[in-house]
Design a protein around this motif. Structure first.
Motif, short mmCIF file in Angstrom:
data_model
loop_
_atom_site.label_atom_id
_atom_site.label_comp_id
_atom_site.label_asym_id
_atom_site.label_seq_id
_atom_site.Cartn_x
_atom_site.Cartn_y
_atom_site.Cartn_z
N ARG A 65 41.34 28.65 32.95
CA ARG A 65 41.73 28.82 34.35
C ARG A 65 43.00 28.02 34.65
NH1 ARG A 65 35.76 28.25 37.13
NH2 ARG A 65 36.81 28.78 39.07
N THR B 57 45.57 48.06 39.80
CA THR B 57 44.22 47.65 40.21
C THR B 57 44.21 47.37 41.72
OG1 THR B 57 43.82 46.72 38.02
CG2 THR B 57 42.42 45.92 39.81
N ALA C 69 34.78 37.27 35.66
CA ALA C 69 35.47 36.18 34.96
C ALA C 69 34.53 35.02 34.64
CB ALA C 69 36.66 35.69 35.80
N GLY D 74 39.68 28.55 42.55
CA GLY D 74 38.74 27.68 41.88
C GLY D 74 39.04 26.21 42.02
N PHE E 24 42.45 40.00 31.98
CA PHE E 24 41.21 39.29 31.68
C PHE E 24 40.23 40.16 30.91
CE2 PHE E 24 37.92 36.17 32.17
CZ PHE E 24 38.64 34.99 32.19
N ARG F 144 31.14 48.90 42.24
CA ARG F 144 31.67 48.25 41.03
C ARG F 144 32.67 49.24 40.39
NH1 ARG F 144 34.42 46.91 36.90
NH2 ARG F 144 33.63 45.22 35.61
N PRO F 145 33.93 49.21 40.88
CA PRO F 145 34.92 50.20 40.42
C PRO F 145 35.73 49.72 39.22
CG PRO F 145 35.84 48.93 42.21
CD PRO F 145 34.47 48.32 41.92
N SER F 146 36.55 50.63 38.68
CA SER F 146 37.42 50.29 37.55
C SER F 146 38.74 51.04 37.67
CB SER F 146 36.73 50.67 36.23
OG SER F 146 37.68 50.75 35.20
N VAL F 147 39.79 50.41 37.17
CA VAL F 147 41.14 50.98 37.25
C VAL F 147 41.27 52.24 36.38
CG1 VAL F 147 42.10 49.57 35.36
CG2 VAL F 147 43.60 50.33 37.21
N SER G 83 36.01 39.29 41.83
CA SER G 83 36.26 39.51 40.40
C SER G 83 35.70 38.37 39.56
CB SER G 83 37.76 39.61 40.14
OG SER G 83 38.39 38.40 40.52
N TYR H 102 37.05 39.77 27.69
CA TYR H 102 35.70 40.35 27.56
C TYR H 102 35.62 41.16 26.27
CZ TYR H 102 36.04 39.96 32.77
OH TYR H 102 36.27 39.56 34.06
N TYR I 234 34.57 43.74 41.03
CA TYR I 234 35.45 44.46 40.09
C TYR I 234 35.79 43.62 38.87
CZ TYR I 234 39.61 41.99 41.81
OH TYR I 234 40.54 41.01 42.13
N LYS J 160 45.52 25.44 43.16
CA LYS J 160 45.91 26.84 43.29
C LYS J 160 46.13 27.26 44.75
CE LYS J 160 43.78 28.25 38.93
NZ LYS J 160 42.91 29.19 38.23
N GLY K 181 46.26 36.75 38.44
CA GLY K 181 47.16 37.88 38.27
C GLY K 181 46.92 38.97 39.29
N VAL K 182 45.72 39.53 39.34
CA VAL K 182 45.39 40.54 40.34
C VAL K 182 45.37 39.90 41.73
CG1 VAL K 182 43.68 42.20 41.18
CG2 VAL K 182 44.02 41.91 38.72
N TYR L 235 44.33 50.69 43.88
CA TYR L 235 43.12 51.45 44.24
C TYR L 235 42.20 50.61 45.12
CZ TYR L 235 39.82 49.30 40.88
OH TYR L 235 38.99 48.43 40.21
N1 LIG Z 1 37.71 46.60 37.59
C1 LIG Z 1 39.02 46.71 37.43
O1 LIG Z 1 39.59 47.77 37.63
C2 LIG Z 1 39.81 45.51 37.03
C3 LIG Z 1 41.15 45.66 36.65
C4 LIG Z 1 41.89 44.52 36.39
C5 LIG Z 1 41.29 43.27 36.45
N2 LIG Z 1 39.98 43.18 36.78
C6 LIG Z 1 39.33 41.88 36.92
O2 LIG Z 1 40.07 41.12 37.84
C7 LIG Z 1 39.97 39.76 37.53
C8 LIG Z 1 41.34 39.16 37.47
O3 LIG Z 1 42.02 39.64 36.33
P1 LIG Z 1 43.37 38.96 35.85
O4 LIG Z 1 43.71 39.57 34.56
O5 LIG Z 1 44.33 39.01 36.96
O6 LIG Z 1 42.91 37.46 35.57
P2 LIG Z 1 43.19 36.14 36.43
O7 LIG Z 1 42.78 36.33 37.84
O8 LIG Z 1 44.60 35.72 36.21
O9 LIG Z 1 42.23 35.12 35.73
C9 LIG Z 1 40.86 35.10 36.06
C10 LIG Z 1 40.58 34.09 37.17
O10 LIG Z 1 39.18 34.10 37.41
C11 LIG Z 1 38.80 32.84 37.91
N3 LIG Z 1 37.58 32.37 37.24
C12 LIG Z 1 36.44 32.06 37.86
N4 LIG Z 1 35.54 31.62 36.99
C13 LIG Z 1 36.13 31.64 35.78
C14 LIG Z 1 35.67 31.27 34.49
N5 LIG Z 1 34.43 30.81 34.26
N6 LIG Z 1 36.53 31.39 33.46
C15 LIG Z 1 37.77 31.87 33.66
N7 LIG Z 1 38.25 32.25 34.89
C16 LIG Z 1 37.42 32.12 35.94
C17 LIG Z 1 39.97 31.89 37.69
O11 LIG Z 1 40.57 31.67 38.97
P3 LIG Z 1 40.08 30.39 39.85
O12 LIG Z 1 40.27 29.20 38.95
O13 LIG Z 1 40.96 30.42 41.01
O14 LIG Z 1 38.63 30.66 40.17
C18 LIG Z 1 40.90 32.66 36.78
O15 LIG Z 1 42.24 32.31 37.00
C19 LIG Z 1 39.17 39.67 36.22
O16 LIG Z 1 37.83 39.43 36.53
C20 LIG Z 1 39.33 41.06 35.65
O17 LIG Z 1 38.29 41.42 34.79
C21 LIG Z 1 39.24 44.28 37.06
#
Ligand SMILES: NC(=O)c1ccc[n+]([C@@H]2O[C@H](COP(=O)([O-])OP(=O)(O)OC[C@H]3O[C@@H](n4cnc5c(N)ncnc54)[C@H](OP(=O)(O)O)[C@@H]3O)[C@@H](O)[C@H]2O)c1
Length: 326
Positions: free
Chosen positions: A316, A128, A242, A174, A44, A264-267, A217, A48, A239, A178, A153-154, A131
């Motif tokens: 989504r 992700t 979305a 959401g 995701f 607010r961590p990061s991978v 997330s 961004y 973290y 799901k 995914g995560v 950690y």
């Molecule tokens: N900080 C870190 O280290 C780190 C590392 C990896 C990923 N992340 C974060 O983890 C989250 C998941 O990443 P992912 O790649 O596995 O993606 P993902 O979960 O497959 O997709 C994002 C999910 O967020 C939800 N969502 C809620 N509001 C949304 C909106 N307005 N638009 C789109 N999606 C929305 C949806 O699930 P529902 O329909 O079920 O709500 C969507 O399936 C992301 O926020 C990503 O940035 C953070």
């Protein structure tokens, strides 16, 4: 000279901002390898960055992770040889490509029993989750854990790993469709955030127990309610964003909500150092071998259809991981 098909963004914006171009690659230099990439993981964060929400200099590549086969190595590289399979999650932006020059110290070896697509489904998202359940908070038996986007995914990996560590897991999704995926990943309870009363639904499901740790997330749409779902002295982990960035809060609110901790961590910093990166990857692959984490591919797209992959994620419309196939 080798040619590579590479995704470039020159003007940040919608999925159409991504353009597939052909570029020439130099031979791998000192400390580098040439990787023929067989599967690229969508994440995701790529959205961004494509939108310019996380600013990058332009033009830029996109993507953080891929798996493939080493085709050539630089003069001093001894730990990888042509023919070796390897993957990376943190080698600089630009993974959306069929070939790439990568620093050898960013690579991890991948287990023989796992297909390239399975690795792409699990490595960035699983590192992700690694950690989040082992470092940000060491999930322990008896913990009540709330996982947002639990069918994503995560989310699937995080839910199943937390469950394997003995937690009771509440998955937030959401939409109703799901629910099944979140339950299959091991969530004990599932709440649907389309219902604005979802925190009450969580408390009803848990016998009014709140979460020791909330993994959020989603950001803007869920953050304030996530604070209401955390137990006194609990930890709220933001973290991702979305739905947009979480709103800024007065620290006093953490006191009012029960002396909460917020992080607010990061991978990326968790995997900056090569030795630690490889230890973390080994822990992830061990969790996969134990069946605690399952690679779940929700959708595959050829690299030529990368815009469709982004549209599906933004809508989504997927569960599990999206894999791009060069
Ligand atoms: N900080 C870190 O280290 C780190 C590392 C990896 C990923 N992340 C974060 O983890 C989250 C998941 O990443 P992912 O790649 O596995 O993606 P993902 O979960 O497959 O997709 C994002 C999910 O967020 C939800 N969502 C809620 N509001 C949304 C909106 N307005 N638009 C789109 N999606 C929305 C949806 O699930 P529902 O329909 O079920 O709500 C969507 O399936 C992301 O926020 C990503 O940035 C953070």
């Amino acid at each position: 000279m080798t040619e590579a098909r590479v995704v470039r963004v020159t003007a940040f914006g919608g999925p159409e901002a991504m353009e597939l171009v052909t570029e020439r690659l130099a031979s791998p230099g000192t400390g580098q390898v040439l990787l023929r990439q067989t599967a690229v993981g969508f994440n995701f964060i790529d959205i961004y960055q494509r939108r310019g929400v996380y600013p990058l200099p332009s033009p830029t590549g996109l993507g953080h992770e891929a798996v493939g086969v080493v085709e050539a190595v630089g003069p001093d590289v001894t730990e990888f040889r042509p023919g070796d399979r390897a993957a990376y999650i943190n080698a600089g932006i630009g993974a959306y490509a069929d070939r790439r020059i990568v620093a050898a110290d960013r690579l991890v070896r991948v287990p023989d029993g796992l297909s390239d697509e399975a690795v792409a489904a699990v490595i960035f998202k699983g590192m992700t989750a690694q950690y989040l359940v082992r470092k940000t908070h060491r999930v322990a038996p008896g913990d009540l854990v709330l996982v947002h986007a639990a069918a994503g995914g995560v989310g699937l990996i995080l839910s199943s790993w937390a469950k394997a560590l003995g937690a009771t897991v509440v998955g937030a999704v959401g939409s109703e469709g799901k629910r099944v995926a979140a339950l299959a990943a091991g969530c004990d309870h599932v709440v649907v955030t389309a219902d604005p009363e979802w925190p009450a639904a969580m408390l009803a499901a848990t016998g009014r127990r709140k979460a020791r740790v909330v993994y959020d997330s989603v950001g803007r749409d869920t953050f304030l309610k996530s604070l209401d779902c955390a137990a006194p002295f609990g930890l709220v982990v933001v973290y991702g964003a979305a739905s947009g960035p979480a709103p800024a809060i007065d620290p006093e609110l953490l006191n009012k909500k029960g002396c909460l901790f917020l992080t607010r961590p990061s991978v990326f910093p968790h995997n900056a150092e090569t030795g630690i990166l490889r230890e973390n990857a080994a822990e992830l692959f061990d969790a996969v071998a134990r069946g605690w984490v399952k690679p779940t591919i929700g959708a595959r797209f050829p690299l030529t259809a990368v815009a469709d992959a982004h549209r599906a994620a933004e809508a989504r419309a997927t569960t599990g991981a999206i894999v791009l196939v060069p």
